[in-house]
Design a protein around this motif. Structure first.
Motif, mmCIF file in Angstrom:
data_model
loop_
_atom_site.group_PDB
_atom_site.id
_atom_site.type_symbol
_atom_site.label_atom_id
_atom_site.label_comp_id
_atom_site.label_asym_id
_atom_site.label_seq_id
_atom_site.Cartn_x
_atom_site.Cartn_y
_atom_site.Cartn_z
ATOM 1 N N THR A 103 -8.647 4.997 12.142
ATOM 2 C CA THR A 103 -8.422 6.249 12.855
ATOM 3 C C THR A 103 -9.718 6.669 13.534
ATOM 4 O O THR A 103 -10.755 6.812 12.865
ATOM 5 N N GLN A 104 -9.704 6.876 14.834
ATOM 6 C CA GLN A 104 -10.866 7.322 15.597
ATOM 7 C C GLN A 104 -10.618 8.745 16.084
ATOM 8 O O GLN A 104 -9.600 9.029 16.726
ATOM 9 N N ILE A 105 -11.556 9.631 15.800
ATOM 10 C CA ILE A 105 -11.452 11.040 16.178
ATOM 11 C C ILE A 105 -12.583 11.385 17.153
ATOM 12 O O ILE A 105 -13.757 11.117 16.872
ATOM 13 N N VAL A 106 -12.248 11.978 18.303
ATOM 14 C CA VAL A 106 -13.236 12.404 19.309
ATOM 15 C C VAL A 106 -13.390 13.911 19.204
ATOM 16 O O VAL A 106 -12.410 14.655 19.346
ATOM 17 N N VAL A 107 -14.635 14.353 18.955
ATOM 18 C CA VAL A 107 -14.937 15.775 18.811
ATOM 19 C C VAL A 107 -15.864 16.200 19.942
ATOM 20 O O VAL A 107 -16.917 15.584 20.169
ATOM 21 N N LEU A 108 -15.507 17.227 20.685
ATOM 22 C CA LEU A 108 -16.314 17.748 21.768
ATOM 23 C C LEU A 108 -16.575 19.229 21.511
ATOM 24 O O LEU A 108 -15.636 20.029 21.431
ATOM 25 N N ARG A 109 -17.915 19.549 21.324
ATOM 26 C CA ARG A 109 -18.315 20.937 21.074
ATOM 27 C C ARG A 109 -17.553 21.546 19.894
ATOM 28 O O ARG A 109 -17.056 22.669 19.930
ATOM 29 N N GLY A 110 -17.407 20.722 18.864
ATOM 30 C CA GLY A 110 -16.795 21.210 17.644
ATOM 31 C C GLY A 110 -15.289 21.203 17.637
ATOM 32 O O GLY A 110 -14.673 21.638 16.655
ATOM 33 N N ARG A 111 -14.655 20.757 18.711
ATOM 34 C CA ARG A 111 -13.192 20.725 18.761
ATOM 35 C C ARG A 111 -12.694 19.290 18.868
ATOM 36 O O ARG A 111 -13.273 18.483 19.598
ATOM 37 N N VAL A 112 -11.660 18.968 18.105
ATOM 38 C CA VAL A 112 -11.056 17.642 18.184
ATOM 39 C C VAL A 112 -10.246 17.561 19.465
ATOM 40 O O VAL A 112 -9.326 18.362 19.696
ATOM 41 N N ILE A 113 -10.616 16.597 20.321
ATOM 42 C CA ILE A 113 -9.896 16.482 21.587
ATOM 43 C C ILE A 113 -9.074 15.205 21.692
ATOM 44 O O ILE A 113 -8.253 15.070 22.596
ATOM 45 N N ASP A 114 -9.263 14.283 20.754
ATOM 46 C CA ASP A 114 -8.484 13.053 20.822
ATOM 47 C C ASP A 114 -8.488 12.358 19.466
ATOM 48 O O ASP A 114 -9.485 12.407 18.740
ATOM 49 N N VAL A 115 -7.368 11.799 19.113
ATOM 50 C CA VAL A 115 -7.239 10.985 17.901
ATOM 51 C C VAL A 115 -6.491 9.713 18.273
ATOM 52 O O VAL A 115 -5.417 9.797 18.881
ATOM 53 N N THR A 116 -7.065 8.581 17.938
ATOM 54 C CA THR A 116 -6.407 7.303 18.224
ATOM 55 C C THR A 116 -6.319 6.485 16.950
ATOM 56 O O THR A 116 -7.140 6.623 16.045
ATOM 57 N N TYR A 117 -5.311 5.638 16.916
ATOM 58 C CA TYR A 117 -5.082 4.769 15.759
ATOM 59 C C TYR A 117 -5.019 3.331 16.254
ATOM 60 O O TYR A 117 -4.369 3.035 17.262
#
Length: 284
Positions: free
Chosen positions: A48-62
């Motif tokens: 699971t890959q999680i992209v966080v921008l300025r403290g907010r989760v903007i994308d999750v990929t599996y």
């Protein structure tokens, strides 16, 4: 020009795959400009890959761990935290009552056909066990055992049928090569084993039985049951009693020999009653 590679994770594609040579790489210098991933290796789990921008989760990929570059980490985690062993649950399978009864009856008398044709006619009178084809020492032992059986039968109730059943069991024991096991025993002790085995197979001794062990064995020089040897003989002749489960609770505790020639008429009459009851339960 093709060559298979697994690239290290520093900025290059990782996992099983191959780099494709440029079309103008005619001199074989090994210059590549395209990567074609291969099929992922199975069984390493999901990433699971999680992209966080300025403290907010903007994308999750599996995606599969295989081919992601994190295979080594996954293998290390598997080593430190191996998967738990699979849990095995045993399930008891209970046959319907009439099927359990029919199965038991078939084992006692020697099969489905023997059960269908079962009757309560007395066993025919018997002759001494045929031993002419045996080597001298074995022939002499069989004849001596038969003589002990005939002598003891004079004091039995059901004398003719019991003697026939005992002689039939002795013949079956000879065919099963039991003389090798009995070669150091006196003939009367072997006769006692045969008699006790037949008495147990016909519910003639034991809890609620009409006779004691002493009644059948006293003329053989003993009144104690040769239980261990007779149980062994019953398993040699009849095999293991059950492939699964237990005998029906309603039936007597008997040795299962699997041969109607080893059953006296009084016991076969009881078996006919059980057969009729099983049919009645099936039809209800």
């Amino acid at each position: 020009m093709l060559e298979d590679w697994i690239r290290a994770p520093e900025g290059l594609p990782s996992g099983p795959g191959r780099w494709l040579a440029r079309d103008d790489d005619h001199d074989g210098t090994g210059q590549y400009d395209a990567y074609e991933p291969g099929p992922p290796r199975e069984g390493m789990g999901e990433l699971t890959q999680i992209v966080v921008l300025r403290g907010r989760v903007i994308d999750v990929t599996y995606e599969a761990v295989s081919g992601s570059g994190y295979e080594c980490a996954a293998m290390e985690m598997e080593h430190l935290h191996p998967s738990p062993a699979p849990r095995v649950e045993r399930i008891s399978v209970r046959e319907p009552p009439h099927e359990a009864m029919v199965d038991w009856l078939g084992r006692v008398v020697g099969g489905e056909e023997a059960l269908d044709t079962l009757d309560a006619r007395p066993l025919p009178a018997s002759s001494p066990v045929e031993a002419s084809s045996l080597p001298d020492p074995e022939r002499e032992l069989v004849l001596a055992i038969d003589e002990q059986l005939a002598r003891a039968a004079a004091g039995w109730l059901l004398a003719d049928e019991m003697l026939s059943a005992c002689r039939n069991l002795l013949a079956a024991a000879v065919d099963a090569d039991m003389l090798r096991i009995w070669r150091d025993l006196e003939p009367e002790k072997i006769a006692a084993v045969v008699v006790h085995c037949i008495a147990k197979a016909n519910a003639l001794v034991g809890s609620g039985a009409p006779f004691t062990v002493a009644h059948w064995l006293r003329d053989l020089g003993t009144t104690s049951a040769p239980s261990s040897r007779s149980a062994t003989l019953s398993k040699v002749i009849g095999g293991r009693q059950w492939s699964h489960g237990c005998a029906p609770s309603e039936v007597p505790d008997v040795y299962v020999l699997g041969d109607v020639r080893l059953l006296v008429s009084s016991f076969r009459r009881e078996l006919l009653t059980y057969r009729a009851l099983a049919g009645k339960v099936r039809d209800e």
